[in-house]
Design a protein around this motif. Structure first.
Motif, PDB file in Angstrom:
ATOM      1  N   ASN A   1       0.777  -1.308   0.085  1.00  0.00           N
ATOM      2  CA  ASN A   1      -0.174   0.277   0.002  1.00  0.00           C
ATOM      3  C   ASN A   1       0.428   1.531   0.153  1.00  0.00           C
ATOM      4  O   ASN A   1       1.802   0.984   1.264  1.00  0.00           O
ATOM      5  N   ILE A   2       0.631   1.615  -0.659  1.00  0.00           N
ATOM      6  CA  ILE A   2       1.333   3.337  -1.191  1.00  0.00           C
ATOM      7  C   ILE A   2       0.674   4.691  -0.833  1.00  0.00           C
ATOM      8  O   ILE A   2      -0.287   5.148  -1.837  1.00  0.00           O
ATOM      9  N   ASP A   3       0.778   5.399   0.240  1.00  0.00           N
ATOM     10  CA  ASP A   3      -0.788   6.733   0.331  1.00  0.00           C
ATOM     11  C   ASP A   3       0.687   7.816   0.049  1.00  0.00           C
ATOM     12  O   ASP A   3       2.053   8.006  -0.048  1.00  0.00           O
TER      13      ASP A   3
ATOM     14  N   CYS B   1       4.052  10.644 -10.441  1.00  0.00           N
ATOM     15  CA  CYS B   1       4.424   9.480  -8.804  1.00  0.00           C
ATOM     16  C   CYS B   1       4.617   8.124  -9.331  1.00  0.00           C
ATOM     17  O   CYS B   1       5.704   7.421  -8.598  1.00  0.00           O
ATOM     18  N   VAL B   2       3.951   7.796 -10.181  1.00  0.00           N
ATOM     19  CA  VAL B   2       3.601   6.566 -10.669  1.00  0.00           C
ATOM     20  C   VAL B   2       4.820   5.569 -11.437  1.00  0.00           C
ATOM     21  O   VAL B   2       5.841   5.050 -10.674  1.00  0.00           O
TER      22      VAL B   2
ATOM     23  N   ARG C   1       4.243  -2.687 -10.777  1.00  0.00           N
ATOM     24  CA  ARG C   1       3.173  -2.655 -11.473  1.00  0.00           C
ATOM     25  C   ARG C   1       3.191  -1.533 -10.187  1.00  0.00           C
ATOM     26  O   ARG C   1       1.950  -2.364  -9.178  1.00  0.00           O
ATOM     27  N   VAL C   2       2.960   0.010 -10.539  1.00  0.00           N
ATOM     28  CA  VAL C   2       1.961   1.100  -9.338  1.00  0.00           C
ATOM     29  C   VAL C   2       0.690   1.189  -9.864  1.00  0.00           C
ATOM     30  O   VAL C   2       0.617   1.735 -11.208  1.00  0.00           O
TER      31      VAL C   2
ATOM     32  N   ASN D   1      -1.179   1.624  -4.334  1.00  0.00           N
ATOM     33  CA  ASN D   1      -1.151  -0.037  -4.537  1.00  0.00           C
ATOM     34  C   ASN D   1       0.954   0.233  -5.434  1.00  0.00           C
ATOM     35  O   ASN D   1       0.348   0.205  -6.154  1.00  0.00           O
ATOM     36  N   GLY D   2       1.033  -0.843  -5.370  1.00  0.00           N
ATOM     37  CA  GLY D   2       1.626  -1.340  -5.874  1.00  0.00           C
ATOM     38  C   GLY D   2       2.338  -2.671  -5.880  1.00  0.00           C
ATOM     39  O   GLY D   2       2.284  -3.178  -4.669  1.00  0.00           O
TER      40      GLY D   2
END
Length: 225
Positions: free
Chosen positions: A170-172, A179-180, A197-198, A204-205
């Protein structure tokens, strides 16, 4: 299909389908699931295969050495069975005894052909890749006399374990495609990362990685940095 790999293999499932008259083939390679608290409780009461048969088939070398590992991350008897089954089938390992209570494993192996560090990495690679292993004892030789056999050194062949595992992180804080692209560009260059894969929409990634070279925690820290 969700299954327990220490009880049945993908190939056995496929053959059982064909036995009842349906042609079957393996479309995708197995992926390991992260276990929740409920799953772990269920596994505690699940009967497991004894690893005695595979241990009896393992050769007994005349110059065995013994090493003790501490294993963090075991929850139930299935964890014990998975580790014992995976290690006992490896070449140059003559026996392994895993203790859930002591969080340890005692391994006897041929010191001419494999090292404790290689065995440690092999344990950490056992499904679902959650174990953290450290060597706690000095390597002890269990032979009473020098070996009279000349054994050719060969690399450890971990045929029962995949070289690629997948994790979702998880990416906040992502706000745009830049950003990706930035995260994908940086993480894809890390050792052991095979693909990333983001998803901006899902925050998430998904990372495919080599568990012998990196871990989900290392990847998470790299993204935060």
């Amino acid at each position: 299909i969700v299954y327990q790999p220490h009880l049945i293999t993908v190939e056995e499932i496929r053959k059982q389908m064909e036995a009842v008259g349906f042609p079957a083939f393996i479309k995708k390679q197995p992926k390991y699931l992260k276990l929740g608290a409920i799953d772990i409780e269920r596994l505690k009461s699940t009967p497991v295969k004894s690893s005695e048969g595979s241990q009896q088939k393992s050769p007994s070398y005349t110059n065995d050495s013994q090493v003790t590992f501490i294993i963090e991350g075991m929850h139930c008897k299935s964890c014990v069975s998975n580790i014992e089954s995976a290690l006992s089938t490896l070449q140059h390992v003559s026996s392994i005894v895993v203790s859930l209570e002591n969080r340890s494993a005692i391994v006897k192996y041929n010191a001419n052909s494999v090292t404790p560090e290689t065995l440690r990495k092999a344990v950490e690679a056992v499904s679902p890749g959650q174990y953290r292993v450290s060597i706690t004892s000095e390597v002890e030789s269990t032979s009473k006399s020098p070996s009279s056999l000349s054994l050719q050194k060969s690399p450890l062949n971990i045929v029962s374990q995949p070289l690629t595992q997948e994790t979702v992180i998880n990416i906040d804080g992502m706000t745009c495609n830049s950003c990706v692209q930035s995260i994908e560009g940086i993480i894809s260059k890390k050792a052991g990362v095979k693909s990333i894969r983001v998803s901006l929409a899902n925050s998430n990634g998904t990372v495919e990685y080599d568990p012998l070279l990196t871990s989900p925690e290392t990847l998470r820290e790299a993204i935060e940095d």
